[in-house]
Design a protein around this motif. Structure first.
Motif, short mmCIF file in Angstrom:
data_model
loop_
_atom_site.label_atom_id
_atom_site.label_comp_id
_atom_site.label_asym_id
_atom_site.label_seq_id
_atom_site.Cartn_x
_atom_site.Cartn_y
_atom_site.Cartn_z
N LEU A 237 0.82 -1.20 0.00
CA LEU A 237 0.00 0.00 0.00
C LEU A 237 0.86 1.25 0.00
O LEU A 237 2.02 1.24 0.44
CB LEU A 237 -0.91 0.01 1.22
CG LEU A 237 -2.02 -1.04 1.26
CD1 LEU A 237 -2.70 -1.02 2.62
CD2 LEU A 237 -3.03 -0.77 0.16
N LYS A 248 -10.37 1.45 4.64
CA LYS A 248 -9.98 0.26 3.90
C LYS A 248 -10.34 -1.02 4.66
O LYS A 248 -10.83 -2.00 4.08
CB LYS A 248 -8.48 0.28 3.60
CG LYS A 248 -8.04 1.36 2.62
CD LYS A 248 -8.55 1.05 1.22
CE LYS A 248 -7.99 2.02 0.21
NZ LYS A 248 -8.55 1.76 -1.15
N GLU A 251 -13.68 -2.26 4.20
CA GLU A 251 -13.99 -2.75 2.86
C GLU A 251 -13.34 -4.10 2.54
O GLU A 251 -13.78 -4.80 1.63
CB GLU A 251 -13.52 -1.73 1.80
CG GLU A 251 -14.22 -0.39 1.89
CD GLU A 251 -13.58 0.65 0.97
OE1 GLU A 251 -12.56 0.31 0.31
OE2 GLU A 251 -14.08 1.77 0.92
N TRP A 252 -12.26 -4.48 3.27
CA TRP A 252 -11.57 -5.73 2.99
C TRP A 252 -12.36 -6.92 3.52
O TRP A 252 -13.37 -6.76 4.22
CB TRP A 252 -10.17 -5.69 3.59
CG TRP A 252 -9.22 -4.82 2.82
CD1 TRP A 252 -9.16 -4.66 1.48
CD2 TRP A 252 -8.17 -3.99 3.37
NE1 TRP A 252 -8.15 -3.78 1.13
CE2 TRP A 252 -7.52 -3.36 2.27
CE3 TRP A 252 -7.71 -3.73 4.66
CZ2 TRP A 252 -6.45 -2.49 2.44
CZ3 TRP A 252 -6.65 -2.85 4.83
CH2 TRP A 252 -6.02 -2.26 3.72
#
Length: 341
Positions: A237, A248, A251-252
């Motif tokens: 990243l 993030k 969302e993972w």
């Protein structure tokens, strides 16, 4: 009801405090919490619906350079903000001398851990109401108990709710998913061996998953680059702040982590996954989440709670630190698959 919370750091400690805020807001619907927290974690603290205002501080930096803090006006502005409101309750959830110093500044009845319960017993001298909370429990449980005692409500029985809303439903690993491997940590003894991380990356990418590698300093960035070399589905990243990184995590689809603040963030964000514990004790600081699980090393001296390994036996020879020889990559991967089925 206005409450001032003193819980400055670290990331894990801040995350472990969020469920207590959820409990308190459920019991006291008109609750408004102002939170004194280290500036690096201010954005995370603001996410909780009980938090009305955040007072970022830099106690570590100010203690190193007190004259600079005074001359810059930072300390005066912070002190003025903390003292601007008379609170119904001031809760020192840290139990340290540094948190007691801030607690003394605040206006309102002061609650916190008594001298037997606090990490630094002298911190209880700043309190009007020192409260007993038994040691030997998980950090989340202790803070939840402290809040219930301080604010006079019945402690809920349910699993911890961190107050971080998640709209994305994690994809099971039977389909291509987006994973995060949190490889960075502070103590040398908490580092999972690089060769083991590489095997986990190969297992994950060979099954079609995409793996993201966060980092917080140049050493961690270099490690991430070594681990991902030649693997198209592994991505290092870019540099991210905690607020962007939290988005993030929401969302993972799954995580693997060592004992680090990001492991607790992953659990708080509702990610299924596993955290790997060698020298540290998951009973006290293991990940707590809907599908998050702590894997503890099965080794004679674990948990040693030491930053430097002193084991000199033959077990785990060739693995550094040797306690992680009991948590081989295939075992870790099987456990992750089981948690995300």
């Amino acid at each position: 009801m206005r409450v001032l919370l003193i819980k400055t750091s670290s990331m894990g400690d801040v995350i472990h405090t969020l469920p207590a805020l959820t409990d308190a807001l459920s019991a006291i619907p008109d609750l408004q919490v102002d939170w004194v927290v280290e500036e690096a974690f201010a954005d995370l603290a603001r996410r909780h619906p009980a938090v009305h205002q955040v007072f970022p501080c830099a106690l570590r930096r100010w203690r190193k350079h007190p004259l600079k803090a005074r001359r810059s006006g930072e300390w005066a502005a912070f002190k003025s903000a903390v003292q601007a409101t008379s609170y119904d309750a001031v809760i020192d959830a840290q139990g340290l001398i540094k948190s007691a110093f801030v607690t003394r500044l605040a206006r309102g009845e002061k609650f916190g851990l008594d001298k037997q319960s606090a990490r630094e017993g002298l911190s209880a001298r700043a309190l009007d109401h020192p409260l007993p909370v038994a040691k030997g429990q998980h950090a989340i449980d202790r803070v939840r108990q402290l809040f219930a005692l301080a604010l006079s409500y019945d402690l809920p029985d349910g699993a911890p709710d961190y107050g971080l809303p998640r709209s994305h439903v994690p994809t099971p690993l039977s389909r291509p998913a987006q994973l995060v491997f949190c490889h960075g940590t502070t103590w040398p003894t908490k580092h999972y061996p690089e060769a083991f991380w590489r095997q986990l990356l190969e297992l994950a990418t060979s099954e079609g998953h995409r793996v993201f590698l966060p980092w917080g300093n140049e050493s961690e960035k270099s490690r991430a680059e070594r681990l991902s070399e030649g693997l198209d589905q592994a991505q290092v990243l870019s540099k991210m702040g905690l607020d962007e990184l939290t988005d993030k995590f929401l969302e993972w689809d799954a995580f693997i982590a060592v004992d680090t603040g990001l492991a607790h963030l992953a659990a708080a964000a509702g990610l299924p996954g596993v955290a790997l514990y060698g020298p540290t004790d998951p009973v006290l600081t293991g990940v707590r989440g809907i599908q998050a699980h702590s894997l503890a090393a099965d080794f004679p001296c674990s948990p040693c709670v030491q930053e430097k390994c002193t084991y000199r036996g033959e077990l785990g020879k060739g693995v550094e630190p040797p306690c992680f020889s009991s948590l081989k990559p295939k075992q870790v991967w099987r456990e992750l698959r089981r948690r995300t089925a």
